[in-house]
Scaffold this motif. Structure first.
Motif, PDB file in Angstrom:
ATOM      1  N   CYS A 188      -3.269  -3.803  -2.079  1.00 20.26           N
ATOM      2  CA  CYS A 188      -2.393  -5.169  -1.606  1.00 20.26           C
ATOM      3  C   CYS A 188      -1.343  -5.486  -2.798  1.00 20.26           C
ATOM      4  O   CYS A 188      -1.648  -5.348  -3.871  1.00 20.26           O
ATOM      5  CB  CYS A 188      -3.507  -6.320  -1.561  1.00 20.26           C
ATOM      6  N   VAL A 189      -0.417  -5.967  -2.071  1.00 23.49           N
ATOM      7  CA  VAL A 189       0.587  -6.229  -2.886  1.00 23.49           C
ATOM      8  C   VAL A 189       1.328  -7.517  -2.391  1.00 23.49           C
ATOM      9  O   VAL A 189       1.567  -7.895  -0.929  1.00 23.49           O
ATOM     10  CB  VAL A 189       1.941  -5.393  -2.819  1.00 23.49           C
ATOM     11  N   GLN A 190       1.878  -8.485  -3.261  1.00 24.42           N
ATOM     12  CA  GLN A 190       2.525  -9.595  -2.931  1.00 24.42           C
ATOM     13  C   GLN A 190       3.771  -9.822  -3.705  1.00 24.42           C
ATOM     14  O   GLN A 190       4.070  -9.453  -4.951  1.00 24.42           O
ATOM     15  CB  GLN A 190       1.704 -10.743  -3.306  1.00 24.42           C
ATOM     16  N   GLY A 191       4.872  -9.729  -2.917  1.00 23.39           N
ATOM     17  CA  GLY A 191       6.312  -9.677  -3.456  1.00 23.39           C
ATOM     18  C   GLY A 191       7.528 -10.026  -2.515  1.00 23.39           C
ATOM     19  O   GLY A 191       7.006 -10.700  -1.345  1.00 23.39           O
ATOM     20  N   SER A 192       8.612  -9.205  -2.792  1.00 17.33           N
ATOM     21  CA  SER A 192       9.851  -9.401  -1.751  1.00 17.33           C
ATOM     22  C   SER A 192      10.089  -8.296  -1.282  1.00 17.33           C
ATOM     23  O   SER A 192      10.014  -6.974  -1.668  1.00 17.33           O
ATOM     24  CB  SER A 192      10.850  -9.754  -2.711  1.00 17.33           C
ATOM     25  N   VAL A 193      10.420  -8.309   0.107  1.00 21.66           N
ATOM     26  CA  VAL A 193      10.614  -7.188   0.949  1.00 21.66           C
ATOM     27  C   VAL A 193      12.080  -6.766   0.697  1.00 21.66           C
ATOM     28  O   VAL A 193      12.909  -7.392   0.706  1.00 21.66           O
ATOM     29  CB  VAL A 193      10.512  -7.739   2.470  1.00 21.66           C
ATOM     30  N   ILE A 194      12.200  -5.663   0.407  1.00 25.84           N
ATOM     31  CA  ILE A 194      13.702  -5.004  -0.092  1.00 25.84           C
ATOM     32  C   ILE A 194      14.278  -4.606   1.229  1.00 25.84           C
ATOM     33  O   ILE A 194      15.480  -4.970   1.475  1.00 25.84           O
ATOM     34  CB  ILE A 194      13.356  -3.740  -0.877  1.00 25.84           C
ATOM     35  N   GLU A 195      13.395  -3.879   2.315  1.00 32.97           N
ATOM     36  CA  GLU A 195      14.260  -3.336   3.625  1.00 32.97           C
ATOM     37  C   GLU A 195      13.085  -3.276   4.591  1.00 32.97           C
ATOM     38  O   GLU A 195      11.809  -3.028   4.168  1.00 32.97           O
ATOM     39  CB  GLU A 195      14.918  -2.168   3.482  1.00 32.97           C
ATOM     40  N   ILE A 196      13.282  -3.373   5.824  1.00 32.78           N
ATOM     41  CA  ILE A 196      12.516  -3.306   6.790  1.00 32.78           C
ATOM     42  C   ILE A 196      13.308  -3.142   8.088  1.00 32.78           C
ATOM     43  O   ILE A 196      14.313  -3.700   8.566  1.00 32.78           O
ATOM     44  CB  ILE A 196      11.708  -4.760   7.076  1.00 32.78           C
ATOM     45  N   TYR A 197      12.638  -1.952   8.731  1.00 36.54           N
ATOM     46  CA  TYR A 197      13.309  -1.621   9.944  1.00 36.54           C
ATOM     47  C   TYR A 197      12.072  -1.051  10.907  1.00 36.54           C
ATOM     48  O   TYR A 197      11.165  -0.205  10.543  1.00 36.54           O
ATOM     49  CB  TYR A 197      14.512  -0.781   9.815  1.00 36.54           C
ATOM     50  N   GLY A 198      12.525  -1.522  12.243  1.00 34.54           N
ATOM     51  CA  GLY A 198      11.412  -0.912  13.176  1.00 34.54           C
ATOM     52  C   GLY A 198      11.596   0.771  13.472  1.00 34.54           C
ATOM     53  O   GLY A 198      12.749   1.245  13.456  1.00 34.54           O
ATOM     54  N   TYR A 252       6.772  -0.453  11.626  1.00 38.17           N
ATOM     55  CA  TYR A 252       7.707  -0.769  10.722  1.00 38.17           C
ATOM     56  C   TYR A 252       7.595  -0.053   9.201  1.00 38.17           C
ATOM     57  O   TYR A 252       6.830  -0.101   8.669  1.00 38.17           O
ATOM     58  CB  TYR A 252       7.850  -2.415  10.294  1.00 38.17           C
ATOM     59  N   ASP A 253       8.753   0.436   8.883  1.00 38.78           N
ATOM     60  CA  ASP A 253       9.035   1.076   7.641  1.00 38.78           C
ATOM     61  C   ASP A 253       9.645  -0.081   6.700  1.00 38.78           C
ATOM     62  O   ASP A 253      10.578  -0.605   6.915  1.00 38.78           O
ATOM     63  CB  ASP A 253       9.890   2.223   7.761  1.00 38.78           C
ATOM     64  N   VAL A 254       8.580  -0.306   5.788  1.00 40.89           N
ATOM     65  CA  VAL A 254       8.844  -1.546   4.856  1.00 40.89           C
ATOM     66  C   VAL A 254       8.978  -0.965   3.463  1.00 40.89           C
ATOM     67  O   VAL A 254       8.005  -0.160   2.852  1.00 40.89           O
ATOM     68  CB  VAL A 254       7.850  -2.626   4.827  1.00 40.89           C
ATOM     69  N   GLY A 255       9.885  -1.640   2.748  1.00 42.53           N
ATOM     70  CA  GLY A 255      10.017  -1.328   1.092  1.00 42.53           C
ATOM     71  C   GLY A 255       9.429  -2.615   0.608  1.00 42.53           C
ATOM     72  O   GLY A 255      10.264  -3.719   0.786  1.00 42.53           O
ATOM     73  N   ILE A 256       8.754  -2.798  -0.570  1.00 44.20           N
ATOM     74  CA  ILE A 256       8.366  -4.002  -1.079  1.00 44.20           C
ATOM     75  C   ILE A 256       8.513  -3.715  -2.671  1.00 44.20           C
ATOM     76  O   ILE A 256       8.009  -2.826  -3.025  1.00 44.20           O
ATOM     77  CB  ILE A 256       6.737  -4.382  -0.705  1.00 44.20           C
TER      78      ILE A 256
END
Length: 223
Positions: free
Chosen positions: A139-149, A159-163
């Motif tokens: 588990c990680v809590q932080g800011s989403v760098i990028e997200i796209y479907g 969704y491809d997400v960078g955190i």
């Protein structure tokens, strides 16, 4: 003279009879050979049919075993742990097992509570030995760098997400379920199963190695 003629007739008749007898035996032998060949072919065909029936019977046995209603149903965790050996590192693309896990989560309609029953791990342990920590929950809590479907192999919405967490550590993830109003620069909590590590080119011209996770955001829609 009369006796010689009579004698020649008997000799000729004997020759004709001998020829007819020989022809009869030749034909009879050929018929027996054909009959034997036919019988042998029938036996071979029968054996082939028996073998085919045996294969079909084995397949039916396997199918019956796999659909045995008396067997207790397996949890999502039990099924996914069978894929632990497929956990791997990759370069610039998701570890291959990641998309399969995403589709499995969707097919099993996995929710936040069930996901969090999986054994947990941490960032340091994953970076040290990803095979050992594979398919555990991180588990990680932080800011989403990028997200796209995107679409999975089974055409499910993912969704491809960078955190990036509060310590500056980067995580790459596939999110299933709802992402609600999460966009780039949103803050949130994400939990996912470790499917490997990814080495990718970053924005400043270097490379970054990060844990790769498949899971979901902590949202009411995913509970």
């Amino acid at each position: 003279m009369g006796n010689d003629s009579e004698w020649l007739k008997w000799v000729g008749l004997s020759i004709v009879v001998s020829i007819l007898v020989a022809v009869f035996f030749v034909k009879n032998n050929r018929h027996e050979e054909q009959l034997q060949n036919s019988t042998s072919n029938n036996i071979d065909t029968s054996e082939t049919n028996i073998q085919t029936e045996a294969v079909n019977h084995t397949t039916q046995d396997v199918n019956l075993d796999s659909t045995d209603s008396s067997a207790p149903p397996e949890s999502y965790d039990e099924v996914s742990q069978r894929l632990k050996s497929e956990v791997s590192d990759s370069n610039n693309e998701p570890p291959p097992v990641s998309l399969f896990i995403a589709d499995l989560m969707v097919a099993r309609n996995v929710k936040w509570e069930e996901l969090n029953k999986i054994e947990k791990t941490n960032y340091g342990s994953v970076m040290k030995d990803v095979q050992q920590e594979g398919m555990k929950l991180l588990c990680v809590q932080g800011s989403v760098i990028e997200i796209y479907g995107a679409e999975s192999r089974q055409r499910n919405k993912i969704y491809d997400v960078g955190i990036m967490d509060d310590k500056g550590r980067v995580f790459r993830t596939i999110a299933v379920g709802s992402t609600n109003n999460i966009v780039a620069e949103s803050r949130g909590k994400f939990c996912g199963q470790v499917t490997g590590r990814i080495n990718f080119n970053n924005a400043i011209g270097g490379s970054t190695t990060a844990p790769y996770l498949v899971g979901m955001f902590d949202l009411p829609e995913n509970r």
